[in-house]
Motif scaffolding. Structure first.
Motif, mmCIF file in Angstrom:
data_model
loop_
_atom_site.group_PDB
_atom_site.id
_atom_site.type_symbol
_atom_site.label_atom_id
_atom_site.label_comp_id
_atom_site.label_asym_id
_atom_site.label_seq_id
_atom_site.Cartn_x
_atom_site.Cartn_y
_atom_site.Cartn_z
ATOM 1 N N ALA A 60 6.135 11.678 14.061
ATOM 2 C CA ALA A 60 5.967 11.027 15.367
ATOM 3 C C ALA A 60 6.683 11.875 16.413
ATOM 4 O O ALA A 60 7.720 11.499 16.948
ATOM 5 N N ASN A 61 6.107 13.069 16.671
ATOM 6 C CA ASN A 61 6.758 14.038 17.566
ATOM 7 C C ASN A 61 8.175 14.345 17.098
ATOM 8 O O ASN A 61 9.094 14.502 17.890
ATOM 9 N N THR A 62 8.327 14.405 15.774
ATOM 10 C CA THR A 62 9.644 14.662 15.178
ATOM 11 C C THR A 62 9.552 15.893 14.283
ATOM 12 O O THR A 62 8.479 16.226 13.762
ATOM 13 N N GLN A 63 10.699 16.549 14.079
ATOM 14 C CA GLN A 63 10.725 17.734 13.221
ATOM 15 C C GLN A 63 10.498 17.346 11.761
ATOM 16 O O GLN A 63 9.861 18.066 11.005
ATOM 17 N N TYR A 64 11.054 16.188 11.386
ATOM 18 C CA TYR A 64 10.947 15.726 10.012
ATOM 19 C C TYR A 64 10.136 14.430 9.966
ATOM 20 O O TYR A 64 10.071 13.691 10.950
ATOM 21 N N PRO A 65 9.522 14.132 8.822
ATOM 22 C CA PRO A 65 8.715 12.907 8.732
ATOM 23 C C PRO A 65 9.572 11.658 8.945
ATOM 24 O O PRO A 65 10.727 11.605 8.493
ATOM 25 N N ILE A 66 8.999 10.670 9.610
ATOM 26 C CA ILE A 66 9.697 9.381 9.736
ATOM 27 C C ILE A 66 9.432 8.511 8.506
ATOM 28 O O ILE A 66 10.222 7.628 8.176
ATOM 29 N N ILE A 67 8.308 8.792 7.818
ATOM 30 C CA ILE A 67 8.002 8.117 6.558
ATOM 31 C C ILE A 67 7.357 9.151 5.637
ATOM 32 O O ILE A 67 6.458 9.882 6.033
ATOM 33 N N LEU A 68 7.845 9.229 4.401
ATOM 34 C CA LEU A 68 7.388 10.251 3.463
ATOM 35 C C LEU A 68 6.140 9.817 2.698
ATOM 36 O O LEU A 68 5.905 8.615 2.490
ATOM 37 N N LYS A 69 5.371 10.815 2.282
ATOM 38 C CA LYS A 69 4.239 10.567 1.397
ATOM 39 C C LYS A 69 4.713 9.820 0.148
ATOM 40 O O LYS A 69 5.830 10.050 -0.341
ATOM 41 N N ASN A 70 3.867 8.931 -0.395
ATOM 42 C CA ASN A 70 4.131 8.120 -1.575
ATOM 43 C C ASN A 70 5.081 6.955 -1.323
ATOM 44 O O ASN A 70 5.515 6.291 -2.254
ATOM 45 N N THR A 71 5.389 6.723 -0.036
ATOM 46 C CA THR A 71 6.204 5.552 0.302
ATOM 47 C C THR A 71 5.361 4.290 0.189
ATOM 48 O O THR A 71 4.222 4.244 0.659
ATOM 49 N N LYS A 72 5.932 3.273 -0.437
ATOM 50 C CA LYS A 72 5.257 1.992 -0.558
ATOM 51 C C LYS A 72 5.581 1.151 0.679
ATOM 52 O O LYS A 72 6.749 0.930 1.007
ATOM 53 N N ILE A 73 4.550 0.709 1.399
ATOM 54 C CA ILE A 73 4.740 0.027 2.675
ATOM 55 C C ILE A 73 5.445 -1.311 2.502
ATOM 56 O O ILE A 73 5.068 -2.132 1.662
ATOM 57 N N LYS B 106 0.837 -1.187 0.000
ATOM 58 C CA LYS B 106 0.000 0.000 0.000
ATOM 59 C C LYS B 106 0.883 1.251 0.000
ATOM 60 O O LYS B 106 2.038 1.212 0.416
ATOM 61 N N VAL B 107 0.315 2.376 -0.443
ATOM 62 C CA VAL B 107 1.110 3.602 -0.592
ATOM 63 C C VAL B 107 0.600 4.671 0.356
ATOM 64 O O VAL B 107 -0.597 4.970 0.398
ATOM 65 N N VAL B 108 1.529 5.263 1.117
ATOM 66 C CA VAL B 108 1.208 6.274 2.123
ATOM 67 C C VAL B 108 0.765 7.563 1.439
ATOM 68 O O VAL B 108 1.402 8.024 0.484
ATOM 69 N N ALA B 109 -0.318 8.174 1.938
ATOM 70 C CA ALA B 109 -0.913 9.348 1.284
ATOM 71 C C ALA B 109 -0.524 10.667 1.939
ATOM 72 O O ALA B 109 -0.997 11.729 1.519
ATOM 73 N N GLU B 110 0.297 10.643 2.987
ATOM 74 C CA GLU B 110 0.750 11.876 3.629
ATOM 75 C C GLU B 110 2.050 11.606 4.371
ATOM 76 O O GLU B 110 2.357 10.458 4.704
ATOM 77 N N ASP B 111 2.827 12.662 4.602
ATOM 78 C CA ASP B 111 4.017 12.508 5.440
ATOM 79 C C ASP B 111 3.589 12.091 6.838
ATOM 80 O O ASP B 111 2.588 12.579 7.364
ATOM 81 N N ILE B 112 4.365 11.202 7.447
ATOM 82 C CA ILE B 112 4.027 10.704 8.783
ATOM 83 C C ILE B 112 5.065 11.204 9.780
ATOM 84 O O ILE B 112 6.269 10.978 9.604
#
Length: 363
Positions: free
Chosen positions: A23-36, A15-21
């Motif tokens: 976790a109380n971090t300045q930068y995303p831990i997983i980027l949008k459009n990443t394939k799980i 599945k493909v992530v639809a938004e930056d994720i």
């Protein structure tokens, strides 16, 4: 581009992530459009992320290849089996019928049979469908899913106990109708999202009586099944309702629906509780609910769930994939498994801090 939030427990690889994720971090831990992939599931668990926004259906998703060029990833449409299609049609039918029953309509046993018989015949031929039932359910339509699934599980338990096919089908229909009396409970109580008051709880406990009143005139349903509907919340130790019956007064058919009802409820996501592994639930029914249910019925359910052929692929509660190597007859829910990634052999009967979370079914 359409997207929807998906519980991590229901998230599938690819599945493909639809938004930056974050976790109380300045930068995303997983980027949008990443394939799980499998590693991402571990990341979600580590950061206690429960839901992820995922693109829906057959979409063209922009991603980056190793050379940082934009490429197209096609997200396949999940295949829907004929059984799943029939199951969802049954749930939709029941949703509609509940509204009719609320308005005072009688139970149309012919329609119920037409909906349930193809499903129960499918499950009696292929028990692995039982493993998929909780993945079909959702919080919003839980009651209708619960009715259909309870009927199917009750039918399979009946078959496992050695009863003939006709009895198994009758039990499936009885299991489906066991909660039809919930249609007589005020909607504000039935769909309440906060804790029930004592008076509301008393009203909920009346539903077996309402169910019985709705089915008692159905000539196509045997009297034993009608009694089972009335008694399906009674417990052998007297802790159940509506009459607090004990012991042999509670019929075996009542116990079959009771065990099916509890098993599906505990393995499904609810407003107030996350769904749990079928393997963990049957351990809880056997150990924590000891004395409430007929041990023969509980053992039949254990045999159904834990009867895994050697080579069956499973997912463990630590998100590792494994293959069943040996069934321990003294601990049927905790076989010897081999981790697919590393080849390590693990005896789940001695390592109790994790368990099988789901069977990886095919087709």
């Amino acid at each position: 581009m359409e997207a929807t939030y998906v519980n991590i427990s229901d998230l599938r690889l690819g599945k493909v992530v639809a938004e930056d994720i974050f976790a109380n971090t300045q930068y995303p831990i997983i980027l949008k459009n990443t394939k799980i992939n499998h590693e991402h599931l571990h990341v979600f668990k580590a950061f206690h992320i429960n839901k992820v926004l995922i693109f829906k259906g057959r979409e063209e998703i922009l991603a980056k290849d190793d050379e940082e060029r934009e490429v197209i990833i096609e997200v396949p449409v999940p295949t829907v089996t004929p059984f799943e299609r029939s199951y969802k049609e049954a749930v939709a039918y029941l949703n509609k019928e509940f509204k009719n029953w609320q308005a005072g309509a009688r139970v149309d046993i012919t329609k119920v049979r037409n909906v349930m018989i193809p499903l129960i015949e499918g499950v009696l031929e292929k028990r692995s469908y039982i493993f998929d039932l909780n993945s079909y359910s959702n919080v919003k339509d839980y009651l209708y899913h619960h009715c259909v699934a309870t009927g199917l599980i009750a039918g399979v338990i009946t078959q496992k106990l050695g009863y003939d096919r006709g009895t198994a089908i009758q039990m499936a229909i009885a299991g489906m109708l066991a909660d039809c009396g919930m249609a007589k409970i005020p909607t504000r109580i039935r769909e309440k999202k906060t804790t029930l008051t004592p008076d509301e709880f008393v009203e909920i406990r009346k539903h077996p009586e309402y169910s019985y009143q709705m089915v008692k005139g159905l000539t196509a349903l045997k009297n034993d099944m009608k009694e089972a509907i009335f008694q399906h919340h009674e417990r052998l130790d007297g802790s159940g309702y509506p009459n607090g019956e004990r012991g042999s007064v509670i019929t075996i058919y009542s116990q079959i629906i009771a065990v099916a009802d509890v098993f599906h409820a505990m393995t499904s996501e609810r407003l107030y509780r996350s769904k749990q592994s079928p393997f963990k639930v049957i351990e809880m029914i056997k150990e924590e609910e000891f004395g409430k249910f007929d041990i023969k019925v509980v053992q039949a359910l254990i045999d159904i769930i834990a009867d895994l052929p050697i080579g069956t692929q499973v997912e463990l509660s630590n998100l590792e994939y494994a293959e069943v190597m040996f069934i321990n007859r003294y601990a049927l829910t905790r076989p010897l498994v081999k981790l697919i990634n590393t080849g390590e052999i693990i005896d789940l009967s001695t390592i109790r801090n994790f368990h099988i979370s789901r069977i990886i079914t095919k087709g």
